[in-house]
Design an enzyme around this catalytic site. Structure first.
Site, short mmCIF file in Angstrom:
data_model
loop_
_atom_site.label_atom_id
_atom_site.label_comp_id
_atom_site.label_asym_id
_atom_site.label_seq_id
_atom_site.Cartn_x
_atom_site.Cartn_y
_atom_site.Cartn_z
N LYS A 27 76.89 21.41 17.11
CA LYS A 27 77.04 21.77 15.71
C LYS A 27 75.81 22.53 15.18
O LYS A 27 74.76 22.56 15.83
CB LYS A 27 77.29 20.51 14.88
C1 LIG Z 1 82.83 18.12 15.91
C2 LIG Z 1 83.92 17.82 14.98
C3 LIG Z 1 84.30 16.51 14.64
C4 LIG Z 1 83.80 15.29 15.35
O1 LIG Z 1 82.46 15.20 15.49
P1 LIG Z 1 81.81 14.35 16.71
O2 LIG Z 1 80.41 14.19 16.20
O3 LIG Z 1 81.87 15.20 17.92
O4 LIG Z 1 82.54 13.07 16.80
C5 LIG Z 1 85.26 16.32 13.68
N1 LIG Z 1 85.85 17.35 13.07
C6 LIG Z 1 85.54 18.63 13.39
C7 LIG Z 1 86.22 19.72 12.65
C8 LIG Z 1 84.59 18.90 14.36
O5 LIG Z 1 84.33 20.16 14.68
#
Ligand SMILES: *Cc1c(COP(=O)(O)O)cnc(C)c1O
Length: 398
Positions: A186
């Site tokens: 992210k």
């Molecule tokens: C990455 C992501 C998640 C989940 O996040 P994690 O930290 O990997 O559990 C949820 N929603 C979206 C849109 C994402 O891109």
């Protein structure tokens, strides 16, 4: 998007602080920790940056969605409206609570279509969960007015659009609750981590207790704390929070880089009359984590995606065929392939998605290509990339 591209001295120093005391837990051990409370500091920094009264850090973005819904009282048999185009975390978090994921069409914003949301509402609907996919947002104004009219919660998944805004407010802060992920890929990362933001005092207090086994966090003796209601362990560790603390200080720097790179690529594609760009709702500003564009039809989009790959342009996604982000490949959900028995409510209430018509979603997702915007590119690399993209797409459109 990935903040890991720019790890440096700040991240190192923050992690070293934690290791120097040896206290890796966010709660307790007051005497040993040399005054470091990385998770608490990151919560304060995040709440401030996101213009929200409260932030609750948790162990992942998926945990953030689960904790957000749980904190607002979503439970067995409650229906949660979510998009057909999202990450699997959306329905995982809903199912974790025994609630029912109600898949709903997306439009040319690549996020929940307000008319489709309106049509999906039933007497059991409890929440609407828009997902601000690939750096841009749902029409929050329209969704908020639907939620207000029907007395529904608005829970924003801003995991892929941190730093974007709508009507001047940071994404995540517009609804009743907003969720972020700080997983490894992210825009800002903790390695693994997530957060819930809200202005609501009881949601915050619920999230605080729920994410730590129900601990009320009153007093100085963890073992003596009471448990007003059931919870789970969705805690983040101090080590992860330390990385996030360094990264959030750099969020605006990262966003500026994303915008710069995005703009070069977008300007290169704008001259093609056949290409249109994903609609950003009026009042919105993207986070520029991805450049998203439409080709005239699905066949051309598929060819363009292949041509981009052949030209060495990495990080472009054709989500229509993706295993994790589009309903067409969610056969484990559709066929109810869980390890154990499902809650009866979910079993009875979840629609048979093998019979659903999501052709409106297919219309847009089928002709979309999304290209990840990286932070570590040099100016020269971005220019070369733009040239390669133009060449590949010209070849397909001829
Ligand atoms: C990455 C992501 C998640 C989940 O996040 P994690 O930290 O990997 O559990 C949820 N929603 C979206 C849109 C994402 O891109």
């Amino acid at each position: 998007m990935p903040g890991f591209e720019l790890f440096g001295d700040q991240e190192r120093a923050q992690v070293q602080d934690v290791l120097d005391s040896g206290v890796l837990m966010r709660y307790g051990f007051d005497g040993m920790r040399n005054g470091h409370w990385k998770a608490e500091e990151l919560e304060k920094a995040l709440a401030l940056r996101m213009e929200s009264k409260h932030a609750q850090l948790v162990s992942s973005g998926t945990a953030a969605l689960t904790v957000a819904l749980a904190s607002a009282g979503v439970g067995a048999g409650d229906e949660v409206i979510m998009p057909t185009f999202t990450f699997v975390a959306s329905f995982e978090s809903i199912l974790a609570l025994g609630a029912v994921p109600m898949l709903t069409d997306v439009d040319d914003t690549l996020t929940l279509a307000p008319e489709a949301v309106e049509n999906a509402i039933t007497p059991r609907t409890k929440a609407v969960m828009p997902v601000h996919m690939c750096g841009s947002m749902a029409d929050l104004n329209a969704l908020k007015s639907i939620c207000d009219r029907h007395d529904l919660l608005l829970v924003e998944d801003a995991c892929q659009a941190i730093g974007g805004t709508f009507e001047g407010k940071p994404l995540g802060s517009y609804g009743d609750l907003g969720c972020f992920s700080f997983d490894y890929v992210k825009t800002i990362t903790c390695g693994e981590g997530g957060a819930v933001i809200t202005d609501n005092d009881s949601y915050k207090s619920n999230a605080d207790h729920y994410s730590d086994h129900g601990h009320d966090h009153v007093g100085m003796d963890r073992g003596a704390e009471s448990h007003p209601f059931l919870g789970y362990n969705y805690r983040i560790s101090e080590l992860n929070a330390a990385v996030g603390l360094a990264q959030i200080a750099r969020l605006d720097e990262f966003l500026a880089i994303q915008k710069k790179h995005y703009t070069v690529l977008r300007e290169a594609l704008e001259p093609f009359p056949e290409i249109t760009f994903r609609r950003v709702p009026e009042g919105g500003e993207e986070s520029y984590a991805f450049l998203n564009f439409f080709l005239p039809d699905a066949d051309t989009a598929k060819k363009a995606h292949t041509a981009l790959g052949d030209a060495g342009v990495d990080g472009c996604f054709y989500w229509f065929d993706n295993n994790w982000h589009y309903y067409r490949k969610w056969e484990h959900l559709v066929q109810r392939k869980s390890l154990g028995k499902w809650p009866q409510e979910v079993y009875d209430q979840m629609p048979d998605y093998s019979k659903s018509d999501f052709s409106k979603s297919d219309h847009w997702v089928g002709r979309n290509i999304s290209c990840l915007i990286k932070l570590g590119w040099t100016e020269k690399e971005v220019r070369e990339r733009a040239d390669k993209m133009v060449g590949a797409i010209r070849g397909v459109l001829q």
